[in-house]
Motif scaffolding. Structure first.
Motif, PDB file in Angstrom:
ATOM      1  N   GLU A  38       0.847  -1.186   0.000  1.00 18.30           N
ATOM      2  CA  GLU A  38       0.000   0.000   0.000  1.00 18.30           C
ATOM      3  C   GLU A  38       0.886   1.241   0.000  1.00 18.30           C
ATOM      4  OE1 GLU A  38      -2.919   2.141   3.102  1.00 18.30           O
ATOM      5  OE2 GLU A  38      -3.398   0.048   2.630  1.00 18.30           O
ATOM      6  N   LEU A  39       0.735   2.050  -1.021  1.00 15.82           N
ATOM      7  CA  LEU A  39       1.479   3.298  -1.155  1.00 15.82           C
ATOM      8  C   LEU A  39       0.545   4.434  -0.796  1.00 15.82           C
ATOM      9  CD1 LEU A  39       4.139   4.629  -2.285  1.00 15.82           C
ATOM     10  CD2 LEU A  39       2.880   4.892  -4.404  1.00 15.82           C
ATOM     11  N   SER A  40       0.964   5.301   0.114  1.00 12.96           N
ATOM     12  CA  SER A  40       0.093   6.417   0.499  1.00 12.96           C
ATOM     13  C   SER A  40       0.882   7.712   0.553  1.00 12.96           C
ATOM     14  CB  SER A  40      -0.566   6.142   1.857  1.00 12.96           C
ATOM     15  OG  SER A  40       0.410   6.016   2.864  1.00 12.96           O
ATOM     16  N   ILE A  41       0.210   8.773   0.162  1.00 12.10           N
ATOM     17  CA  ILE A  41       0.729  10.130   0.253  1.00 12.10           C
ATOM     18  C   ILE A  41      -0.106  10.812   1.317  1.00 12.10           C
ATOM     19  CG2 ILE A  41       1.152  12.278  -0.978  1.00 12.10           C
ATOM     20  CD1 ILE A  41       2.648   9.888  -2.163  1.00 12.10           C
ATOM     21  N   VAL A  72       5.639  16.265   0.766  1.00 10.26           N
ATOM     22  CA  VAL A  72       4.667  15.456   1.489  1.00 10.26           C
ATOM     23  C   VAL A  72       5.253  14.067   1.695  1.00 10.26           C
ATOM     24  CG1 VAL A  72       2.603  16.703   0.735  1.00 10.26           C
ATOM     25  CG2 VAL A  72       3.485  14.875  -0.667  1.00 10.26           C
ATOM     26  N   PRO A  73       4.923  13.431   2.830  1.00 13.14           N
ATOM     27  CA  PRO A  73       5.486  12.103   3.086  1.00 13.14           C
ATOM     28  C   PRO A  73       4.855  11.033   2.200  1.00 13.14           C
ATOM     29  CG  PRO A  73       4.088  12.821   4.911  1.00 13.14           C
ATOM     30  CD  PRO A  73       4.147  13.949   3.943  1.00 13.14           C
ATOM     31  N   LEU A  74       5.703  10.138   1.701  1.00 14.63           N
ATOM     32  CA  LEU A  74       5.274   9.000   0.897  1.00 14.63           C
ATOM     33  C   LEU A  74       5.581   7.747   1.716  1.00 14.63           C
ATOM     34  CD1 LEU A  74       5.603   8.534  -2.828  1.00 14.63           C
ATOM     35  CD2 LEU A  74       6.482   6.729  -1.381  1.00 14.63           C
ATOM     36  N   ARG A  75       4.568   6.950   1.975  1.00 11.50           N
ATOM     37  CA  ARG A  75       4.729   5.770   2.829  1.00 11.50           C
ATOM     38  C   ARG A  75       4.356   4.501   2.074  1.00 11.50           C
ATOM     39  NH1 ARG A  75       5.338   7.486   8.135  1.00 11.50           N
ATOM     40  NH2 ARG A  75       4.708   9.645   8.467  1.00 11.50           N
ATOM     41  N   VAL A  76       5.050   3.432   2.384  1.00  9.97           N
ATOM     42  CA  VAL A  76       4.718   2.101   1.879  1.00  9.97           C
ATOM     43  C   VAL A  76       4.427   1.240   3.097  1.00  9.97           C
ATOM     44  CG1 VAL A  76       5.558   0.047   0.702  1.00  9.97           C
ATOM     45  CG2 VAL A  76       6.065   2.293  -0.232  1.00  9.97           C
ATOM     46  N   ASN A  77       3.203   0.716   3.143  1.00  6.34           N
ATOM     47  CA  ASN A  77       2.747  -0.083   4.287  1.00  6.34           C
ATOM     48  C   ASN A  77       2.995   0.643   5.607  1.00  6.34           C
ATOM     49  OD1 ASN A  77       1.948  -2.044   2.499  1.00  6.34           O
ATOM     50  ND2 ASN A  77       3.753  -3.300   2.790  1.00  6.34           N
ATOM     51  N   GLN A  79       5.309   2.738   6.408  1.00  2.00           N
ATOM     52  CA  GLN A  79       6.693   3.129   6.653  1.00  2.00           C
ATOM     53  C   GLN A  79       7.090   4.275   5.726  1.00  2.00           C
ATOM     54  OE1 GLN A  79       7.281   1.305   9.723  1.00  2.00           O
ATOM     55  NE2 GLN A  79       9.260   1.766   8.874  1.00  2.00           N
ATOM     56  N   LEU A  80       7.637   5.335   6.302  1.00  2.00           N
ATOM     57  CA  LEU A  80       8.107   6.462   5.494  1.00  2.00           C
ATOM     58  C   LEU A  80       9.290   6.013   4.647  1.00  2.00           C
ATOM     59  CD1 LEU A  80       7.977   9.530   4.868  1.00  2.00           C
ATOM     60  CD2 LEU A  80       9.646   9.833   6.712  1.00  2.00           C
ATOM     61  N   ILE A  81       9.149   6.136   3.320  1.00  2.00           N
ATOM     62  CA  ILE A  81      10.254   5.743   2.438  1.00  2.00           C
ATOM     63  C   ILE A  81      10.801   6.918   1.643  1.00  2.00           C
ATOM     64  CG2 ILE A  81       9.449   3.369   2.197  1.00  2.00           C
ATOM     65  CD1 ILE A  81       8.749   4.306  -0.785  1.00  2.00           C
ATOM     66  N   ALA A  82      10.003   8.006   1.552  1.00  2.00           N
ATOM     67  CA  ALA A  82      10.455   9.123   0.722  1.00  2.00           C
ATOM     68  C   ALA A  82       9.637  10.368   1.038  1.00  2.00           C
ATOM     69  CB  ALA A  82      10.312   8.777  -0.761  1.00  2.00           C
ATOM     70  N   TRP A  83      10.151  11.485   0.577  1.00  6.12           N
ATOM     71  CA  TRP A  83       9.411  12.747   0.567  1.00  6.12           C
ATOM     72  C   TRP A  83       9.138  13.061  -0.884  1.00  6.12           C
ATOM     73  CZ3 TRP A  83       7.451  15.011   4.783  1.00  6.12           C
ATOM     74  CH2 TRP A  83       7.934  14.581   6.018  1.00  6.12           C
ATOM     75  N   SER A  84       8.003  13.673  -1.139  1.00  6.43           N
ATOM     76  CA  SER A  84       7.591  13.910  -2.525  1.00  6.43           C
ATOM     77  C   SER A  84       6.845  15.229  -2.630  1.00  6.43           C
ATOM     78  CB  SER A  84       6.698  12.757  -2.989  1.00  6.43           C
ATOM     79  OG  SER A  84       5.612  12.614  -2.100  1.00  6.43           O
ATOM     80  N   ARG A  96       6.149  13.559  -7.489  1.00  2.12           N
ATOM     81  CA  ARG A  96       7.570  13.483  -7.829  1.00  2.12           C
ATOM     82  C   ARG A  96       8.350  13.230  -6.542  1.00  2.12           C
ATOM     83  NH1 ARG A  96      10.641  15.295 -11.929  1.00  2.12           N
ATOM     84  NH2 ARG A  96       8.905  16.492 -12.758  1.00  2.12           N
ATOM     85  N   ILE A  97       9.163  12.196  -6.521  1.00  7.90           N
ATOM     86  CA  ILE A  97       9.967  11.902  -5.338  1.00  7.90           C
ATOM     87  C   ILE A  97      11.119  12.900  -5.280  1.00  7.90           C
ATOM     88  CG2 ILE A  97      11.512  10.207  -4.280  1.00  7.90           C
ATOM     89  CD1 ILE A  97       9.664   8.058  -5.434  1.00  7.90           C
ATOM     90  N   THR A  98      11.255  13.539  -4.134  1.00  7.42           N
ATOM     91  CA  THR A  98      12.302  14.546  -3.953  1.00  7.42           C
ATOM     92  C   THR A  98      13.431  14.046  -3.058  1.00  7.42           C
ATOM     93  OG1 THR A  98      11.101  15.535  -2.097  1.00  7.42           O
ATOM     94  CG2 THR A  98      10.739  16.484  -4.292  1.00  7.42           C
ATOM     95  N   GLU A  99      13.120  13.088  -2.179  1.00  2.00           N
ATOM     96  CA  GLU A  99      14.159  12.564  -1.280  1.00  2.00           C
ATOM     97  C   GLU A  99      13.786  11.162  -0.838  1.00  2.00           C
ATOM     98  OE1 GLU A  99      15.642  13.249   3.290  1.00  2.00           O
ATOM     99  OE2 GLU A  99      14.723  14.928   2.263  1.00  2.00           O
ATOM    100  N   LEU A 100      14.694  10.207  -1.081  1.00  3.15           N
ATOM    101  CA  LEU A 100      14.491   8.839  -0.580  1.00  3.15           C
ATOM    102  C   LEU A 100      15.070   8.727   0.802  1.00  3.15           C
ATOM    103  CD1 LEU A 100      15.367   6.727  -3.730  1.00  3.15           C
ATOM    104  CD2 LEU A 100      13.128   6.967  -2.660  1.00  3.15           C
ATOM    105  N   ARG A 101      14.419   7.996   1.674  1.00  2.00           N
ATOM    106  CA  ARG A 101      14.898   7.820   3.059  1.00  2.00           C
ATOM    107  C   ARG A 101      15.720   6.581   3.187  1.00  2.00           C
ATOM    108  NH1 ARG A 101      14.561  12.084   6.052  1.00  2.00           N
ATOM    109  NH2 ARG A 101      13.944  11.033   7.880  1.00  2.00           N
TER     110      ARG A 101
END
Length: 101
Positions: A38-41, A72-77, A79-84, A96-101
């Motif tokens: 599940e990918l959520s913004i 905005v935070p991008l989460r998978v299941n 878990q924060l994985i990136a900022w977008s 658009r992904i701006t920073e991967l964690r």
């Protein structure tokens, strides 16, 4: 053999091919690549209440305190994985992904 041909051959011999370790890493992902996730913004809406949720209708616009251009935070299941950031691409909302964690 000409000098340039010999140099090209030498470069080709020195260029490393895919290492066995790298091949193992790629293969280790094979078993999970087809799993669903599940990918959520997330856009925080401070003060949003159940009452507001119950009044949602198609075409409504919900005001947020998030500023355009803020990541905005991008989460998978969960878990924060990136900022977008949001943007419009060919008339559709995109992220658009701006920073991967």
């Amino acid at each position: 053999m000409s000098e340039s041909a010999a140099a090209t051959k030498a470069k080709a011999e020195v260029t490393p091919s895919a290492t066995p370790e790298k091949n193992r890493q790629v293969r280790s992902w094979d078993s999970v690549l087809g799993l669903r996730c599940e990918l959520s913004i997330e856009v925080p809406l401070p003060g949003f209440k159940v009452y507001d949720l119950s009044r949602l209708r198609p075409q409504m616009v919900i005001a947020s305190q998030w500023r355009v251009g803020d990541d905005v935070p991008l989460r998978v299941n969960g878990q924060l994985i990136a900022w977008s950031e949001f943007e419009v691409v060919r008339g559709r909302l995109a992220v658009r992904i701006t920073e991967l964690r």
